[in-house]
Design a protein around this motif. Sequence first.
Motif, PDB file in Angstrom:
ATOM      1  N   ALA A  68     -33.393  16.519 -16.025  1.00 60.04           N
ATOM      2  CA  ALA A  68     -33.427  16.882 -14.602  1.00 60.04           C
ATOM      3  C   ALA A  68     -34.720  17.600 -14.264  1.00 60.04           C
ATOM      4  O   ALA A  68     -35.207  18.418 -15.046  1.00 60.04           O
ATOM      5  N   GLY A  69     -35.257  17.308 -13.090  1.00 59.45           N
ATOM      6  CA  GLY A  69     -36.434  18.016 -12.611  1.00 59.45           C
ATOM      7  C   GLY A  69     -36.848  17.523 -11.242  1.00 59.45           C
ATOM      8  O   GLY A  69     -36.868  16.313 -11.000  1.00 59.45           O
ATOM      9  N   VAL A  70     -37.157  18.453 -10.337  1.00 60.03           N
ATOM     10  CA  VAL A  70     -37.663  18.102  -9.001  1.00 60.03           C
ATOM     11  C   VAL A  70     -38.887  18.954  -8.684  1.00 60.03           C
ATOM     12  O   VAL A  70     -39.226  19.873  -9.431  1.00 60.03           O
ATOM     13  N   ALA A  71     -39.523  18.660  -7.560  1.00 61.75           N
ATOM     14  CA  ALA A  71     -40.863  19.181  -7.293  1.00 61.75           C
ATOM     15  C   ALA A  71     -40.923  20.671  -6.968  1.00 61.75           C
ATOM     16  O   ALA A  71     -41.874  21.355  -7.354  1.00 61.75           O
ATOM     17  N   LEU A  72     -39.942  21.186  -6.236  1.00 60.41           N
ATOM     18  CA  LEU A  72     -40.041  22.536  -5.690  1.00 60.41           C
ATOM     19  C   LEU A  72     -39.146  23.517  -6.447  1.00 60.41           C
ATOM     20  O   LEU A  72     -38.068  23.154  -6.921  1.00 60.41           O
ATOM     21  N   VAL A  73     -39.564  24.752  -6.518  1.00 60.36           N
ATOM     22  CA  VAL A  73     -38.908  25.742  -7.375  1.00 60.36           C
ATOM     23  C   VAL A  73     -37.468  25.997  -6.957  1.00 60.36           C
ATOM     24  O   VAL A  73     -36.546  25.928  -7.783  1.00 60.36           O
ATOM     25  N   ASN A  74     -37.241  26.318  -5.697  1.00 62.42           N
ATOM     26  CA  ASN A  74     -35.881  26.638  -5.253  1.00 62.42           C
ATOM     27  C   ASN A  74     -34.937  25.462  -5.452  1.00 62.42           C
ATOM     28  O   ASN A  74     -33.780  25.635  -5.871  1.00 62.42           O
ATOM     29  N   GLU A  75     -35.431  24.261  -5.143  1.00 64.98           N
ATOM     30  CA  GLU A  75     -34.612  23.066  -5.302  1.00 64.98           C
ATOM     31  C   GLU A  75     -34.343  22.775  -6.784  1.00 64.98           C
ATOM     32  O   GLU A  75     -33.255  22.332  -7.164  1.00 64.98           O
ATOM     33  N   HIS A  76     -35.340  23.042  -7.621  1.00 65.98           N
ATOM     34  CA  HIS A  76     -35.168  22.834  -9.063  1.00 65.98           C
ATOM     35  C   HIS A  76     -34.108  23.804  -9.613  1.00 65.98           C
ATOM     36  O   HIS A  76     -33.235  23.404 -10.389  1.00 65.98           O
ATOM     37  N   ILE A  77     -34.182  25.047  -9.190  1.00 65.29           N
ATOM     38  CA  ILE A  77     -33.182  26.043  -9.611  1.00 65.29           C
ATOM     39  C   ILE A  77     -31.793  25.624  -9.142  1.00 65.29           C
ATOM     40  O   ILE A  77     -30.816  25.673  -9.915  1.00 65.29           O
ATOM     41  N   ALA A  78     -31.699  25.176  -7.899  1.00 64.08           N
ATOM     42  CA  ALA A  78     -30.401  24.749  -7.365  1.00 64.08           C
ATOM     43  C   ALA A  78     -29.837  23.567  -8.153  1.00 64.08           C
ATOM     44  O   ALA A  78     -28.629  23.492  -8.423  1.00 64.08           O
ATOM     45  N   LEU A  79     -30.725  22.638  -8.528  1.00 65.68           N
ATOM     46  CA  LEU A  79     -30.301  21.478  -9.321  1.00 65.68           C
ATOM     47  C   LEU A  79     -29.763  21.910 -10.678  1.00 65.68           C
ATOM     48  O   LEU A  79     -28.685  21.475 -11.105  1.00 65.68           O
ATOM     49  N   LEU A  80     -30.491  22.777 -11.365  1.00 70.19           N
ATOM     50  CA  LEU A  80     -30.046  23.237 -12.677  1.00 70.19           C
ATOM     51  C   LEU A  80     -28.747  24.034 -12.580  1.00 70.19           C
ATOM     52  O   LEU A  80     -27.858  23.903 -13.439  1.00 70.19           O
ATOM     53  N   GLN A  81     -28.633  24.860 -11.559  1.00 74.66           N
ATOM     54  CA  GLN A  81     -27.386  25.620 -11.375  1.00 74.66           C
ATOM     55  C   GLN A  81     -26.203  24.680 -11.145  1.00 74.66           C
ATOM     56  O   GLN A  81     -25.100  24.917 -11.657  1.00 74.66           O
ATOM     57  N   TYR A  82     -26.416  23.624 -10.383  1.00 75.20           N
ATOM     58  CA  TYR A  82     -25.351  22.656 -10.134  1.00 75.20           C
ATOM     59  C   TYR A  82     -24.934  21.971 -11.434  1.00 75.20           C
ATOM     60  O   TYR A  82     -23.730  21.811 -11.709  1.00 75.20           O
ATOM     61  N   LEU A  83     -25.904  21.569 -12.239  1.00 75.26           N
ATOM     62  CA  LEU A  83     -25.593  20.886 -13.499  1.00 75.26           C
ATOM     63  C   LEU A  83     -24.920  21.835 -14.487  1.00 75.26           C
ATOM     64  O   LEU A  83     -24.083  21.413 -15.291  1.00 75.26           O
ATOM     65  N   GLN A  84     -25.284  23.094 -14.420  1.00 79.15           N
ATOM     66  CA  GLN A  84     -24.647  24.109 -15.266  1.00 79.15           C
ATOM     67  C   GLN A  84     -23.213  24.382 -14.803  1.00 79.15           C
ATOM     68  O   GLN A  84     -22.279  24.357 -15.612  1.00 79.15           O
ATOM     69  N   ASN A  85     -23.032  24.611 -13.520  1.00 77.81           N
ATOM     70  CA  ASN A  85     -21.741  25.052 -13.000  1.00 77.81           C
ATOM     71  C   ASN A  85     -20.777  23.902 -12.753  1.00 77.81           C
ATOM     72  O   ASN A  85     -19.595  23.983 -13.085  1.00 77.81           O
ATOM     73  N   LYS A 110     -50.811  18.084  -4.722  1.00 70.94           N
ATOM     74  CA  LYS A 110     -50.599  17.300  -3.494  1.00 70.94           C
ATOM     75  C   LYS A 110     -49.133  16.878  -3.387  1.00 70.94           C
ATOM     76  O   LYS A 110     -48.554  16.870  -2.293  1.00 70.94           O
ATOM     77  N   GLY A 111     -48.529  16.554  -4.529  1.00 72.52           N
ATOM     78  CA  GLY A 111     -47.122  16.175  -4.541  1.00 72.52           C
ATOM     79  C   GLY A 111     -46.230  17.327  -4.109  1.00 72.52           C
ATOM     80  O   GLY A 111     -45.235  17.127  -3.390  1.00 72.52           O
ATOM     81  N   ILE A 112     -46.580  18.526  -4.538  1.00 74.59           N
ATOM     82  CA  ILE A 112     -45.835  19.716  -4.112  1.00 74.59           C
ATOM     83  C   ILE A 112     -45.949  19.895  -2.599  1.00 74.59           C
ATOM     84  O   ILE A 112     -44.953  20.114  -1.893  1.00 74.59           O
ATOM     85  N   GLU A 113     -47.171  19.809  -2.094  1.00 80.23           N
ATOM     86  CA  GLU A 113     -47.405  20.011  -0.665  1.00 80.23           C
ATOM     87  C   GLU A 113     -46.689  18.959   0.186  1.00 80.23           C
ATOM     88  O   GLU A 113     -46.098  19.282   1.231  1.00 80.23           O
ATOM     89  N   ASN A 135     -43.092  31.648 -11.170  1.00 84.33           N
ATOM     90  CA  ASN A 135     -42.120  30.673 -10.690  1.00 84.33           C
ATOM     91  C   ASN A 135     -41.317  30.061 -11.829  1.00 84.33           C
ATOM     92  O   ASN A 135     -40.116  29.803 -11.692  1.00 84.33           O
ATOM     93  N   CYS A 136     -41.969  29.824 -12.967  1.00 82.79           N
ATOM     94  CA  CYS A 136     -41.242  29.302 -14.127  1.00 82.79           C
ATOM     95  C   CYS A 136     -40.247  30.343 -14.648  1.00 82.79           C
ATOM     96  O   CYS A 136     -39.142  29.988 -15.090  1.00 82.79           O
ATOM     97  N   ARG A 137     -40.614  31.610 -14.575  1.00 81.01           N
ATOM     98  CA  ARG A 137     -39.671  32.665 -14.976  1.00 81.01           C
ATOM     99  C   ARG A 137     -38.467  32.709 -14.041  1.00 81.01           C
ATOM    100  O   ARG A 137     -37.346  33.007 -14.474  1.00 81.01           O
ATOM    101  N   ARG A 138     -38.681  32.412 -12.794  1.00 85.72           N
ATOM    102  CA  ARG A 138     -37.557  32.371 -11.848  1.00 85.72           C
ATOM    103  C   ARG A 138     -36.535  31.324 -12.282  1.00 85.72           C
ATOM    104  O   ARG A 138     -35.321  31.533 -12.134  1.00 85.72           O
ATOM    105  N   VAL A 139     -37.021  30.208 -12.802  1.00 86.95           N
ATOM    106  CA  VAL A 139     -36.108  29.162 -13.286  1.00 86.95           C
ATOM    107  C   VAL A 139     -35.244  29.705 -14.417  1.00 86.95           C
ATOM    108  O   VAL A 139     -34.015  29.585 -14.395  1.00 86.95           O
TER     109      VAL A 139
END
Length: 484
Positions: A68-85, A110-113, A135-139
Amino acid sequence: MDLVNKKWSVDKLMSIRKEVLATWHTGKDVEDIEEGIKYQKALPKSKIFALKLLEAKEKGITLVQPRAGVALVNEHIALLQYLQNEGGADLLPSTIDSYTRQNRYEEAQKGIEESIKSGRSLLNGFPAVNHGLENCRRVVENVNVPVQVRHGTPDARLLAEITLAAGFTDYEGGGISYNIPYAKNVSLEKTIYDWQYVDRLIGFYYENGVIINREPFGPLTGTLVPPCISHAVAIVEAILAAEQGVHYLTLGYGQCGNLIQDVAALQTLQELSEEYLQKFGYENRHITTVFHQWMGGFPQDEAKAFGVISWGAATATLGKATKVIVKTPHEAMGIPTKEANAQGLKATKQLVNMLKDQTIPSSKELEEEKEIIKKETRAILDAILKIGEGDFAKGIVRGFEAGIIDIPFAPSRYNAGKILPARDNNGAIRLLDAGDLPFDKEILDYHKKKIQQRGDAEGREPSFQMVIDDIYAIGKGMLVGRPN
């Protein structure tokens, strides 16, 4: 460069480190390596990948992990939390985007933007280098289980620096497994040298009290890779990593589809890796295994896709893999939704829980399969060592040049590409053409006999058409590509 399998000095690591950190501006945030070590030491044990793997190995259970992995930090965290929970993932990944894998950080930016503008991920993974340390620590801080870096990067040095300092406790890949199946024009000398840096960095962390697990990429090019080929690559990468001071290793194998062969492969991978590490003096190394669910084409029908996923889950559990990398019912359609990803996890978890108390009993067929895998793998490893004059780093480069190690269907021009795998009449992977692999007549005759048995059953002469038929078989609902 003079490539040798010899442990780097700390001075050499730190000298090259200055160049590595200067390749993108976020590298400056990890210049103080002691700060990264301190952060890792403060992590709770529940987030240390290797410790969770060793606990599972001791208990004889199989852990489940998605991609799993997506471009933006908050969305990536949300994705991992969903897969965990919701999905019940025991371990989590951060799958890295393709631009980062090729060190194309400007394009990743550019992909992030563009992802911010569009409100959805326009990258096929998480651009960790661009997001940087904090940001990686936030994950890591926003999930409850260990997180691994999964990628596909020939030069993964800066990615390693940032993610290890950020608290990721497992790092996937290797100089062979993330080159030959992924790149066309990158030399093995360069990738092995660059991965010596990664492994020496992890060794340095270990010397300072931090446990980082390493995981060579097992499946290589997919589902028609003979076990002896993936075993040889995994064991060489384990030896190269161990020389640089890595102590925790998870060696991988990709599902081929025949239950007996897959279980035999998992058992021999553990046995052979321990044998060769001990043989060359690498003591106190901790080996676990990872089984990758089906890495080939998938049925588009989701119900049929769950059948493929469940067969992989059952095989991983019966083979006592320490963990299994889970596929989704959307494999045939591209990047899965978080819901589909969680469904794959839940289906796998169901099989893992149902079968955890069962094993495949010893049998003539299982022992025969284990014996042929061991003979083939030892033949390749011993030939690599011989051509390298006792040095596995030199030997693997020369071995690929000579074709004594050869990965089927790989894009690299440094790969001979002569061997042709096909299934036998029971669906096990055999060699229609062994190319220049260093096998004796007994091994070659064994493969010829197995392929001929299938040819006799199908009423056709063994040929390249069998290979083609096998590649497309699963998409048509079969394992063996039979004629109409």
